[in-house]
Design a protein around this motif. Structure first.
Motif, PDB file in Angstrom:
ATOM      1  N   ILE A  11       0.583  -1.172   0.093  1.00  0.00           N
ATOM      2  CA  ILE A  11      -0.047  -0.134  -0.053  1.00  0.00           C
ATOM      3  C   ILE A  11       0.891   1.203   0.046  1.00  0.00           C
ATOM      4  N   GLN A  12       1.939   1.351   0.889  1.00  0.00           N
ATOM      5  CA  GLN A  12       2.788   2.266   0.798  1.00  0.00           C
ATOM      6  C   GLN A  12       3.578   2.681  -0.667  1.00  0.00           C
ATOM      7  N   ARG A  13       3.814   1.705  -1.039  1.00  0.00           N
ATOM      8  CA  ARG A  13       4.607   1.525  -2.607  1.00  0.00           C
ATOM      9  C   ARG A  13       3.368   2.293  -3.475  1.00  0.00           C
ATOM     10  N   GLN A  14       2.245   1.793  -3.438  1.00  0.00           N
ATOM     11  CA  GLN A  14       1.329   2.412  -4.289  1.00  0.00           C
ATOM     12  C   GLN A  14       1.060   3.599  -4.193  1.00  0.00           C
ATOM     13  N   LEU A  15       0.996   4.098  -2.950  1.00  0.00           N
ATOM     14  CA  LEU A  15       0.665   5.715  -2.421  1.00  0.00           C
ATOM     15  C   LEU A  15       1.740   6.420  -2.773  1.00  0.00           C
ATOM     16  N   GLU A  16       3.022   5.941  -2.786  1.00  0.00           N
ATOM     17  CA  GLU A  16       4.205   6.763  -3.385  1.00  0.00           C
ATOM     18  C   GLU A  16       4.086   6.945  -4.838  1.00  0.00           C
ATOM     19  N   ARG A  17       3.844   5.797  -5.539  1.00  0.00           N
ATOM     20  CA  ARG A  17       3.681   5.853  -7.119  1.00  0.00           C
ATOM     21  C   ARG A  17       2.518   6.692  -7.501  1.00  0.00           C
ATOM     22  N   GLU A  18       1.484   6.831  -6.625  1.00  0.00           N
ATOM     23  CA  GLU A  18       0.489   7.563  -7.258  1.00  0.00           C
ATOM     24  C   GLU A  18       0.925   9.307  -6.782  1.00  0.00           C
TER      25      GLU A  18
END
Length: 94
Positions: free
Chosen positions: A30-37
């Motif tokens: 989830i943290q990785r996805q938020l960072e990508r967004e």
């Protein structure tokens, strides 16, 4: 909090993490996805302000990050002082 997942997803998750590592694994995803967004938003904001990135320039930067060699055979490393600015415009995220 409750999250629903498909059985196949749960099985794959358990296989990778065991029963005790699932929460940390999901948190990291989830943290990785938020960072990508967030990175995608930065790119969109920069392009709205400065116009779209030149595809040839983006590919040249990707080659640098991959460590591709130039025509003379030399490897051109990414300049650390420009790392932040360059990665904002690479289009590598998303």
């Amino acid at each position: 909090m409750s999250v629903s997942l498909h059985e196949g997803t749960i099985a794959a998750l358990k296989e990778r993490t065991g029963r005790r590592g699932m929460s940390a694994y999901v948190e990291a995803l989830i943290q990785r996805q938020l960072e990508r967004e967030r990175l995608r938003e930065l790119i969109e904001d920069a392009e709205a302000e400065q116009g779209p990135s030149d595809p040839a320039a983006v590919e040249a930067k990707r080659a640098i990050l991959r460590g591709d060699t130039g025509e003379d055979g030399a490897v051109y490393p990414l300049c650390p002082s420009l790392m932040h600015a360059q990665t904002r415009f690479l289009g590598l995220c998303g």
